[in-house]
Design a protein around this motif. Structure first.
Motif, mmCIF file in Angstrom:
data_model
loop_
_atom_site.group_PDB
_atom_site.id
_atom_site.type_symbol
_atom_site.label_atom_id
_atom_site.label_comp_id
_atom_site.label_asym_id
_atom_site.label_seq_id
_atom_site.Cartn_x
_atom_site.Cartn_y
_atom_site.Cartn_z
ATOM 1 N N THR A 1 0.845 -1.195 0.000
ATOM 2 C CA THR A 1 0.000 0.000 0.000
ATOM 3 C C THR A 1 0.879 1.243 0.000
ATOM 4 O OG1 THR A 1 -1.806 -1.134 1.113
ATOM 5 C CG2 THR A 1 -1.774 1.276 1.272
ATOM 6 N N PRO A 2 0.679 2.133 -0.965
ATOM 7 C CA PRO A 2 1.515 3.341 -1.029
ATOM 8 C C PRO A 2 1.174 4.317 0.096
ATOM 9 C CG PRO A 2 -0.194 3.421 -2.706
ATOM 10 C CD PRO A 2 -0.301 2.083 -2.047
ATOM 11 N N GLU B 1 1.273 7.611 -0.400
ATOM 12 C CA GLU B 1 0.564 8.738 -1.010
ATOM 13 C C GLU B 1 -0.847 8.321 -1.431
ATOM 14 O OE1 GLU B 1 3.290 7.148 -4.344
ATOM 15 O OE2 GLU B 1 3.428 7.423 -2.212
ATOM 16 N N SER B 2 -1.664 9.286 -1.751
ATOM 17 C CA SER B 2 -3.038 9.041 -2.165
ATOM 18 C C SER B 2 -3.065 8.137 -3.396
ATOM 19 C CB SER B 2 -3.721 10.378 -2.475
ATOM 20 O OG SER B 2 -5.021 10.150 -2.938
ATOM 21 N N ASP B 3 -3.956 7.164 -3.365
ATOM 22 C CA ASP B 3 -4.073 6.190 -4.449
ATOM 23 C C ASP B 3 -5.547 5.780 -4.579
ATOM 24 O OD1 ASP B 3 -3.238 4.363 -6.430
ATOM 25 O OD2 ASP B 3 -2.818 2.796 -4.954
ATOM 26 N N ASP C 1 -7.728 5.034 -6.843
ATOM 27 C CA ASP C 1 -8.159 3.923 -7.695
ATOM 28 C C ASP C 1 -7.240 2.708 -7.601
ATOM 29 O OD1 ASP C 1 -10.376 5.339 -8.608
ATOM 30 O OD2 ASP C 1 -9.229 6.281 -10.202
ATOM 31 N N ALA C 2 -6.364 2.703 -6.608
ATOM 32 C CA ALA C 2 -5.455 1.580 -6.334
ATOM 33 C C ALA C 2 -4.498 1.267 -7.482
ATOM 34 C CB ALA C 2 -6.235 0.341 -5.921
ATOM 35 N N GLU C 3 -4.213 2.251 -8.312
ATOM 36 C CA GLU C 3 -3.278 2.039 -9.427
ATOM 37 C C GLU C 3 -1.860 1.770 -8.912
ATOM 38 O OE1 GLU C 3 -3.874 1.873 -12.726
ATOM 39 O OE2 GLU C 3 -6.008 2.291 -12.547
ATOM 40 N N LEU C 4 -1.427 2.557 -7.940
ATOM 41 C CA LEU C 4 -0.088 2.360 -7.377
ATOM 42 C C LEU C 4 0.001 1.038 -6.630
ATOM 43 C CD1 LEU C 4 0.573 5.988 -6.058
ATOM 44 C CD2 LEU C 4 1.539 4.910 -8.110
ATOM 45 N N LEU C 5 -1.034 0.724 -5.881
ATOM 46 C CA LEU C 5 -1.068 -0.555 -5.172
ATOM 47 C C LEU C 5 -0.958 -1.709 -6.158
ATOM 48 C CD1 LEU C 5 -1.517 -2.396 -2.700
ATOM 49 C CD2 LEU C 5 -3.986 -2.080 -3.063
ATOM 50 N N THR D 1 2.571 -2.027 -7.610
ATOM 51 C CA THR D 1 3.528 -2.547 -6.634
ATOM 52 C C THR D 1 3.284 -4.029 -6.382
ATOM 53 O OG1 THR D 1 3.658 -0.366 -5.605
ATOM 54 C CG2 THR D 1 4.471 -2.220 -4.312
#
Length: 142
Positions: A14-15, A17-19, A21-25, A28
């Motif tokens: 879990t990043p 920073e703000s995410d 739509d869970a794109e960063l999650l 990763t």
């Protein structure tokens, strides 16, 4: 992969920073899974489908149509174990996901992308539980 390992992996990826739509999650998670044994990718897919299946209930999706039911359930999973358990205990906790259309569609493709990176092939995935909306017949029964 057991359920505890699944939720720990979600938490670990879990990043900060703000995410929304869970794109960063999802990115990763894909990276982490692509560096793991294939059995871990398969286990992740099984646990993800189980979590989504548990949220596939009339009280969560009755006001949503189409893919919105699935994508909002994915957002609950992306929010982590505490939020997931909160929503299971209290369906009213799902309301912000539905009314604000908080989606995490990208989480759904994480195991498939990791599989493709490991094997170079598309995955004709078939998990024990379907995560498609309304597939949990007990959850949608009257």
């Amino acid at each position: 992969m057991n359920e505890d390992a699944f939720w720990q992996l979600i938490e670990d990826c879990t990043p900060t920073e703000s995410d929304p739509d869970a794109e960063l999650l999802a990115a990763t998670l894909t990276e982490r899974l692509a560096q793991s044994p294939l059995s871990l990718v398969i286990g992740f897919a099984e646990q993800l489908s189980w979590a989504l299946h548990r949220l596939d209930r009339k009280e969560y999706g009755h006001n949503l149509g189409g893919d919105a039911v699935l994508y909002t359930r994915a957002a609950v999973v992306a929010a982590g174990l505490t939020e997931f358990e909160n929503v299971l205990r209290d369906p009213a906790a799902f309301t912000p996901y539905a009314t604000d259309l908080i989606w995490a569609e990208s989480l759904l493709y994480t195991p498939d992308r990791a599989y493709r990176r490991i094997t170079g092939e598309e995955w004709d995935r078939d998990t024990r539980y379907s995560y498609e909306s309304c597939s949990n017949t007990e959850g949608w029964a009257d």
